[in-house]
Enzyme design. Structure first.
Site, PDB file in Angstrom:
ATOM      1  N   ASP A  88      52.556  26.079  35.608  1.00  0.00           N
ATOM      2  CA  ASP A  88      51.182  26.381  35.200  1.00  0.00           C
ATOM      3  C   ASP A  88      50.336  27.049  36.279  1.00  0.00           C
ATOM      4  OD1 ASP A  88      50.603  24.285  36.997  1.00  0.00           O
ATOM      5  OD2 ASP A  88      50.410  22.803  35.403  1.00  0.00           O
ATOM      6  N   HIS A 110      60.751  25.841  38.773  1.00  0.00           N
ATOM      7  CA  HIS A 110      61.024  26.154  37.361  1.00  0.00           C
ATOM      8  C   HIS A 110      60.341  27.439  36.907  1.00  0.00           C
ATOM      9  CE1 HIS A 110      62.155  21.696  36.312  1.00  0.00           C
ATOM     10  NE2 HIS A 110      62.996  22.285  37.140  1.00  0.00           N
ATOM     11  N   CYS A 162      61.433  41.332  30.981  1.00  0.00           N
ATOM     12  CA  CYS A 162      62.322  41.857  29.950  1.00  0.00           C
ATOM     13  C   CYS A 162      63.731  41.333  30.234  1.00  0.00           C
ATOM     14  CB  CYS A 162      62.321  43.382  29.972  1.00  0.00           C
ATOM     15  SG  CYS A 162      63.482  44.077  28.784  1.00  0.00           S
ATOM     16  N   CYS A 214      65.642  45.146  30.974  1.00  0.00           N
ATOM     17  CA  CYS A 214      65.296  46.107  32.039  1.00  0.00           C
ATOM     18  C   CYS A 214      64.411  45.409  33.073  1.00  0.00           C
ATOM     19  CB  CYS A 214      64.641  47.359  31.460  1.00  0.00           C
ATOM     20  SG  CYS A 214      62.922  47.136  30.944  1.00  0.00           S
ATOM     21  N   CYS A 266      61.817  49.236  26.674  1.00  0.00           N
ATOM     22  CA  CYS A 266      63.187  49.396  26.145  1.00  0.00           C
ATOM     23  C   CYS A 266      63.419  48.625  24.846  1.00  0.00           C
ATOM     24  CB  CYS A 266      64.204  48.957  27.198  1.00  0.00           C
ATOM     25  SG  CYS A 266      64.363  47.171  27.343  1.00  0.00           S
ATOM     26  N   THR A 306      59.412  12.576  36.878  1.00  0.00           N
ATOM     27  CA  THR A 306      60.398  11.587  36.452  1.00  0.00           C
ATOM     28  C   THR A 306      61.621  11.585  37.375  1.00  0.00           C
ATOM     29  OG1 THR A 306      59.658  12.197  34.243  1.00  0.00           O
ATOM     30  CG2 THR A 306      61.539  10.760  34.348  1.00  0.00           C
TER      31      THR A 306
END
Ligand code: NAD
Ligand code: ZN
Length: 256
Positions: free
Chosen positions: A116, A131, A139, A142, A163, A203
């Protein structure tokens, strides 16, 4: 182990350790953003009751690379829900405390599982986004990449303007490995060691967030855990606060 009644004394002890520390590591998870009103997937303020989505599959499956490839519309539905949950949310006391701890004499590293960007928005400069980042869109075919403040302009399965390939957020989907760049940079900092390690609002299910804690415990480096629920690393922590992240970090900083 700290509980509410002993929190002041323990917070003071951790505050004194922080005051002396020159290299501090914060490992953070979704719980750190819970007080910014971004629900976690698991634990306190969980977004998915019993881990299930309304499509009858666990969130790990809805947000997996297999689902993205087989049914991008379904994966994008849950990615868009995630984006809605972070839209216009601002850093809370926990993000702000970690950023405020950066001083010329003290380096503060944040290895986060959050996608975030709130650590950076609070002013943390050394952030490892393990992460990825939900606002970066790439993309799949490309080199097109864009940073979007919201997904409002996106279609249900957005395509690349260059593309026509499928677009995806630059986040680690379940079933994918971590981006090498973030992992390598974080490994390099780990090899230089830390004086104090915090695990906050996670966790601790993934080895790459457990390993730095185990390494610190082996080396006799103090470990602090802040999480209302106990986790696999709770037994290793020298100081444990079963409290929300923001108020706990505020309390610790008052003890410095
Ligand atoms: P997680 O495994 O890190 O679990 C969240 C943890 O936060 C739980 O242990 C819970 O007890 C704790 N917690 C809840 N409220 C807290 C508070 N106020 N203070 C301190 N701790 C608190 O993460 P998850 O929710 O299972 O999500 C899995 C993955 O999904 C994350 O690693 C992340 O990649 C992504 N995710 C990101 C965000 C975000 O960017 N804000 C939010 C949800 C999920
Ligand atoms: Zn493209």
């Amino acid at each position: 182990m700290a509980n509410r009644s002993s929190m002041d004394g323990t917070a003071g002890e951790v505050g004194r350790l922080l005051k002396r520390a020159r290299r501090v590591l914060f490992i953070t998870g979704a719980g750190v953003s819970a007080e910014s009103h971004i629900p976690t997937f698991r634990g306190a303020t969980a977004a998915f009751a019993d881990g299930m989505t309304e499509d009858g599959m666990p969130f790990e499956e809805a947000l997996s690379i297999d689902t993205f490839q087989a049914n991008p519309k379904l994966a994008w539905k849950y990615l868009a829900l995630l984006e809605m949950s972070i839209r216009s949310k601002t850093p809370n006391a926990a993000h702000i405390a970690m950023a405020a701890l950066q001083t010329p004499g003290r380096s503060v590293f944040v290895a986060t599982q959050n996608i975030d960007e709130l650590h950076q928005r609070a002013g943390s400069r050394m952030v490892y986004e393990l992460h990825g980042n939900l606002r970066r869109i790439l993309c799949t075919q490309c080199n097109y990449a864009v940073h979007l403040e919201t997904y409002e302009s996106l279609t249900p399965v957005p395509q690349c303007p260059q593309c026509q390939g499928w677009l995806r957020p630059d986040v680690v989907l379940y079933g994918e490995t971590l981006p090498a760049s973030a992992q390598e940079a974080f490994q390099k900092e780990q090899s230089q060691g830390f004086d104090l390690v915090f695990s906050v609002g996670t966790t601790s299910l993934f080895f790459y967030v457990v390993d730095p804690v185990m390494r610190a415990a082996r080396q006799g480096i103090p470990v602090v855990e802040i999480n209302p629920d106990s986790t696999p690393i709770s037994e290793l922590a020298n100081f444990r606060f079963a409290q929300p992240a923001g108020e706990t970090l505020d309390g610790i900083m008052k003890g410095m």
